[in-house]
Write a protein that holds these residues in place. Structure first.
Motif, PDB file in Angstrom:
ATOM      1  N   LYS A  16     -16.025  38.862  77.985  1.00 23.25           N
ATOM      2  CA  LYS A  16     -16.800  39.570  76.964  1.00 23.25           C
ATOM      3  C   LYS A  16     -17.587  38.590  76.099  1.00 23.25           C
ATOM      4  N   GLU A  17     -17.082  37.366  75.994  1.00 20.97           N
ATOM      5  CA  GLU A  17     -17.701  36.367  75.112  1.00 20.97           C
ATOM      6  C   GLU A  17     -18.500  35.301  75.867  1.00 20.97           C
ATOM      7  N   GLN A  65      -8.534  40.006  70.052  1.00 18.74           N
ATOM      8  CA  GLN A  65      -8.442  41.097  71.022  1.00 18.74           C
ATOM      9  C   GLN A  65      -7.160  40.994  71.854  1.00 18.74           C
ATOM     10  N   GLU A  67     -19.852  27.909  67.553  1.00 14.92           N
ATOM     11  CA  GLU A  67     -20.055  29.187  68.229  1.00 14.92           C
ATOM     12  C   GLU A  67     -18.887  29.492  69.171  1.00 14.92           C
ATOM     13  N   CYS A  68     -18.419  28.469  69.887  1.00 19.07           N
ATOM     14  CA  CYS A  68     -17.258  28.653  70.768  1.00 19.07           C
ATOM     15  C   CYS A  68     -16.025  29.047  69.963  1.00 19.07           C
ATOM     16  N   GLU A 113     -11.263  39.535  78.324  1.00 20.31           N
ATOM     17  CA  GLU A 113     -11.693  39.198  76.967  1.00 20.31           C
ATOM     18  C   GLU A 113     -12.570  37.948  76.970  1.00 20.31           C
ATOM     19  N   ARG A 120     -12.490  35.712  68.338  1.00 20.64           N
ATOM     20  CA  ARG A 120     -12.599  37.120  68.743  1.00 20.64           C
ATOM     21  C   ARG A 120     -11.726  37.393  69.960  1.00 20.64           C
ATOM     22  N   VAL A 121     -11.730  36.473  70.932  1.00 19.58           N
ATOM     23  CA  VAL A 121     -10.880  36.632  72.115  1.00 19.58           C
ATOM     24  C   VAL A 121      -9.420  36.689  71.691  1.00 19.58           C
ATOM     25  N   LYS A 131     -16.291  32.680  69.041  1.00 22.53           N
ATOM     26  CA  LYS A 131     -16.036  33.497  70.235  1.00 22.53           C
ATOM     27  C   LYS A 131     -14.543  33.512  70.573  1.00 22.53           C
TER      28      LYS A 131
END
Length: 187
Positions: A98-99, A135, A124-125, A95, A131-132, A128
């Motif tokens: 992916k980012e 998931q 931005e981090c 995961e 999202r991690v 990301k």
């Protein structure tokens, strides 16, 4: 006699070439083992320390550091075995990849990962990493993370420490919430 010397010379040359190729191959394997985590395939702590040492003398426009800790790895290992724990770590690593790009992601310890990004700011981090985390949560696992960012700086010691401290705060909050969810035994 000249023919015999030519044959022996050719055999020796081929032998030395074979030995050289074997040594070069073994060198590449050892070099890979020294910088790659065997469970996740990510860069390991040695690679991370080399990266941080490089940053000590290099300036950057923006540097973000993300410390990640996998919540509950010990419990997964104890309940389901180390294969399940390794699977959990591989999932988190996948995961993260992916980012973030491979050269930015390191597994530095048992359940700890670090991302060092020179091309993403803190916001931005954070997106990301959300999202991690989502998931990872979709697989019934959890991570704690902390982010720190520096603009126009040199070195990475303080930023890594700051990200680690924020991750620890996040982890404490996670376990405090888990404790509140536990049913209390009636007396």
């Amino acid at each position: 006699l000249y023919c015999m010397a030519a044959i022996i010379g050719t055999v020796m040359l081929l032998y030395m070439l074979g030995v050289t190729l074997c040594l070069f191959s073994d060198y590449r394997k050892v070099r890979k083992l020294s910088s790659e985590d065997q469970t996740t395939g990510l860069q390991n702590r040695n690679a991370y320390e080399r990266f941080v040492a490089e940053l000590q003398s290099r300036s950057y426009a923006s540097l973000s550091c993300v410390f990640v800790d996998v919540n509950g790895l010990h419990e997964v290992n104890n309940r389901y075995g180390h294969k399940a724990g390794d699977q959990m770590l591989r999932l988190v690593a996948a995961e993260l990849l992916k980012e973030f790009s491979f050269h930015q992601v390191f597994r530095i310890g048992g359940d700890e990962f670090v991302v060092m990004s020179e091309d993403a700011d803190a916001n931005e981090c954070a997106l990301k990493m959300e999202r991690v985390a989502q998931q990872v949560a979709s697989h019934d696992y959890s991570i704690a993370f902390g982010i720190a960012n520096r603009e126009n700086g040199i070195g990475a010691d303080r930023i890594a420490q700051e990200a680690d401290e924020r991750m620890l705060e996040n982890k404490r909050a996670y376990y405090a919430e888990q404790e509140r969810r536990q049913p209390r035994a009636e007396e």
